[in-house]
Design a protein around this motif. Structure first.
Motif, PDB file in Angstrom:
ATOM      1  N   ALA A   7       0.855  -1.189   0.000  1.00 42.83           N
ATOM      2  CA  ALA A   7       0.000   0.000   0.000  1.00 42.83           C
ATOM      3  C   ALA A   7       0.891   1.240   0.000  1.00 42.83           C
ATOM      4  CB  ALA A   7      -0.888  -0.008   1.237  1.00 42.83           C
ATOM      5  N   PRO A   8       0.452   2.321  -0.621  1.00 48.79           N
ATOM      6  CA  PRO A   8       1.265   3.545  -0.594  1.00 48.79           C
ATOM      7  C   PRO A   8       1.376   4.076   0.823  1.00 48.79           C
ATOM      8  CG  PRO A   8      -0.889   3.991  -1.533  1.00 48.79           C
ATOM      9  CD  PRO A   8      -0.796   2.502  -1.330  1.00 48.79           C
ATOM     10  N   PHE A   9       2.509   4.697   1.112  1.00 48.42           N
ATOM     11  CA  PHE A   9       2.721   5.274   2.432  1.00 48.42           C
ATOM     12  C   PHE A   9       1.846   6.510   2.581  1.00 48.42           C
ATOM     13  CE2 PHE A   9       4.739   8.340   5.215  1.00 48.42           C
ATOM     14  CZ  PHE A   9       4.896   7.589   6.360  1.00 48.42           C
ATOM     15  N   GLU A  10       1.153   6.618   3.700  1.00 52.61           N
ATOM     16  CA  GLU A  10       0.363   7.802   3.983  1.00 52.61           C
ATOM     17  C   GLU A  10       0.855   8.421   5.273  1.00 52.61           C
ATOM     18  OE1 GLU A  10      -3.840   7.723   3.761  1.00 52.61           O
ATOM     19  OE2 GLU A  10      -3.863   6.417   2.013  1.00 52.61           O
ATOM     20  N   ASN A  11       1.108   9.721   5.226  1.00 52.95           N
ATOM     21  CA  ASN A  11       1.559  10.448   6.397  1.00 52.95           C
ATOM     22  C   ASN A  11       0.463  10.382   7.462  1.00 52.95           C
ATOM     23  OD1 ASN A  11       2.539  12.266   8.253  1.00 52.95           O
ATOM     24  ND2 ASN A  11       3.232  13.722   6.720  1.00 52.95           N
ATOM     25  N   PRO A  12       0.785   9.967   8.698  1.00 54.41           N
ATOM     26  CA  PRO A  12      -0.251   9.821   9.718  1.00 54.41           C
ATOM     27  C   PRO A  12      -0.722  11.143  10.305  1.00 54.41           C
ATOM     28  CG  PRO A  12       1.884   9.284  10.641  1.00 54.41           C
ATOM     29  CD  PRO A  12       2.095   9.520   9.166  1.00 54.41           C
ATOM     30  N   TYR A  13      -0.042  12.240  10.020  1.00 53.60           N
ATOM     31  CA  TYR A  13      -0.378  13.522  10.628  1.00 53.60           C
ATOM     32  C   TYR A  13      -1.343  14.313   9.752  1.00 53.60           C
ATOM     33  CZ  TYR A  13       3.602  12.208  13.399  1.00 53.60           C
ATOM     34  OH  TYR A  13       4.466  11.522  14.196  1.00 53.60           O
ATOM     35  N   THR A  14      -2.228  15.033  10.404  1.00 52.74           N
ATOM     36  CA  THR A  14      -3.173  15.882   9.687  1.00 52.74           C
ATOM     37  C   THR A  14      -2.423  17.094   9.162  1.00 52.74           C
ATOM     38  OG1 THR A  14      -4.883  15.211  11.228  1.00 52.74           O
ATOM     39  CG2 THR A  14      -5.309  17.186   9.916  1.00 52.74           C
ATOM     40  N   PRO A  15      -2.600  17.444   7.884  1.00 53.85           N
ATOM     41  CA  PRO A  15      -1.913  18.632   7.378  1.00 53.85           C
ATOM     42  C   PRO A  15      -2.453  19.898   8.046  1.00 53.85           C
ATOM     43  CG  PRO A  15      -3.364  17.717   5.704  1.00 53.85           C
ATOM     44  CD  PRO A  15      -3.383  16.773   6.874  1.00 53.85           C
ATOM     45  N   TYR A  16      -1.599  20.872   8.165  1.00 54.74           N
ATOM     46  CA  TYR A  16      -1.987  22.137   8.781  1.00 54.74           C
ATOM     47  C   TYR A  16      -2.895  22.924   7.847  1.00 54.74           C
ATOM     48  CZ  TYR A  16       1.725  21.183  12.092  1.00 54.74           C
ATOM     49  OH  TYR A  16       2.510  20.610  13.042  1.00 54.74           O
ATOM     50  N   PRO A  17      -3.699  23.817   8.398  1.00 58.65           N
ATOM     51  CA  PRO A  17      -4.529  24.662   7.541  1.00 58.65           C
ATOM     52  C   PRO A  17      -3.646  25.485   6.600  1.00 58.65           C
ATOM     53  CG  PRO A  17      -5.193  24.879   9.833  1.00 58.65           C
ATOM     54  CD  PRO A  17      -3.937  24.068   9.810  1.00 58.65           C
ATOM     55  N   GLY A  18      -4.063  25.618   5.373  1.00 58.08           N
ATOM     56  CA  GLY A  18      -3.279  26.383   4.419  1.00 58.08           C
ATOM     57  C   GLY A  18      -2.228  25.551   3.722  1.00 58.08           C
ATOM     58  N   GLY A  19      -2.211  24.264   3.942  1.00 56.48           N
ATOM     59  CA  GLY A  19      -1.256  23.400   3.254  1.00 56.48           C
ATOM     60  C   GLY A  19       0.128  23.404   3.857  1.00 56.48           C
ATOM     61  N   GLY A  20       0.261  23.707   5.142  1.00 60.04           N
ATOM     62  CA  GLY A  20       1.572  23.768   5.767  1.00 60.04           C
ATOM     63  C   GLY A  20       2.193  22.415   6.041  1.00 60.04           C
ATOM     64  N   GLY A  21       1.405  21.372   6.051  1.00 62.00           N
ATOM     65  CA  GLY A  21       1.924  20.042   6.336  1.00 62.00           C
ATOM     66  C   GLY A  21       2.378  19.336   5.077  1.00 62.00           C
ATOM     67  N   PRO A  22       3.114  18.245   5.229  1.00 66.87           N
ATOM     68  CA  PRO A  22       3.566  17.499   4.049  1.00 66.87           C
ATOM     69  C   PRO A  22       2.406  16.759   3.390  1.00 66.87           C
ATOM     70  CG  PRO A  22       4.194  16.351   6.043  1.00 66.87           C
ATOM     71  CD  PRO A  22       3.588  17.654   6.463  1.00 66.87           C
ATOM     72  N   PRO A  23       2.480  16.550   2.083  1.00 64.01           N
ATOM     73  CA  PRO A  23       1.424  15.776   1.420  1.00 64.01           C
ATOM     74  C   PRO A  23       1.358  14.350   1.973  1.00 64.01           C
ATOM     75  CG  PRO A  23       2.905  16.792  -0.181  1.00 64.01           C
ATOM     76  CD  PRO A  23       3.490  17.020   1.168  1.00 64.01           C
ATOM     77  N   ASP A  25       1.301  11.595   0.462  1.00 60.02           N
ATOM     78  CA  ASP A  25       2.094  10.596  -0.261  1.00 60.02           C
ATOM     79  C   ASP A  25       3.596  10.811  -0.122  1.00 60.02           C
ATOM     80  OD1 ASP A  25       2.150  12.905  -1.729  1.00 60.02           O
ATOM     81  OD2 ASP A  25       1.805  11.937  -3.661  1.00 60.02           O
ATOM     82  N   THR A  26       4.024  11.689   0.797  1.00 63.24           N
ATOM     83  CA  THR A  26       5.449  11.902   1.044  1.00 63.24           C
ATOM     84  C   THR A  26       5.993  10.716   1.826  1.00 63.24           C
ATOM     85  OG1 THR A  26       5.146  14.290   1.112  1.00 63.24           O
ATOM     86  CG2 THR A  26       7.164  13.436   2.087  1.00 63.24           C
ATOM     87  N   THR A  27       7.022  10.063   1.266  1.00 66.07           N
ATOM     88  CA  THR A  27       7.618   8.918   1.953  1.00 66.07           C
ATOM     89  C   THR A  27       8.575   9.399   3.032  1.00 66.07           C
ATOM     90  OG1 THR A  27       9.468   8.773   0.415  1.00 66.07           O
ATOM     91  CG2 THR A  27       7.478   7.546  -0.172  1.00 66.07           C
TER      92      THR A  27
END
Length: 63
Positions: A7-23, A25-27
């Motif tokens: 399965a593709p890796f999914e970042n377990p963290y919720t991205p920050y408002p405004g797109g501040g978090g990593p996508p 699909d970032t490994t």
């Protein structure tokens, strides 16, 4: 790119408002690479600023 049967890796963290978090699909390898890039760019910027400061100090102190 995901190997067959995985399965593709999914970042377990919720991205920050405004797109501040990593996508999602970032490994981990990509994230680590980006941290090292940030480290080297920050170090380079520090040397540039310090060099400009020391050069300015020498030019001002010489007069």
């Amino acid at each position: 790119m995901t190997p067959a049967g995985h399965a593709p890796f999914e970042n377990p963290y919720t991205p920050y408002p405004g797109g501040g978090g990593p996508p999602h699909d970032t490994t981990p390898e990509e994230g680590t690479g980006e941290l090292w890039t940030f480290f080297w760019v920050a170090l380079l910027c520090t040397f540039i600023i310090a060099g400009a400061g020391v050069t300015t100090w020498f030019l001002v102190a010489a007069h």
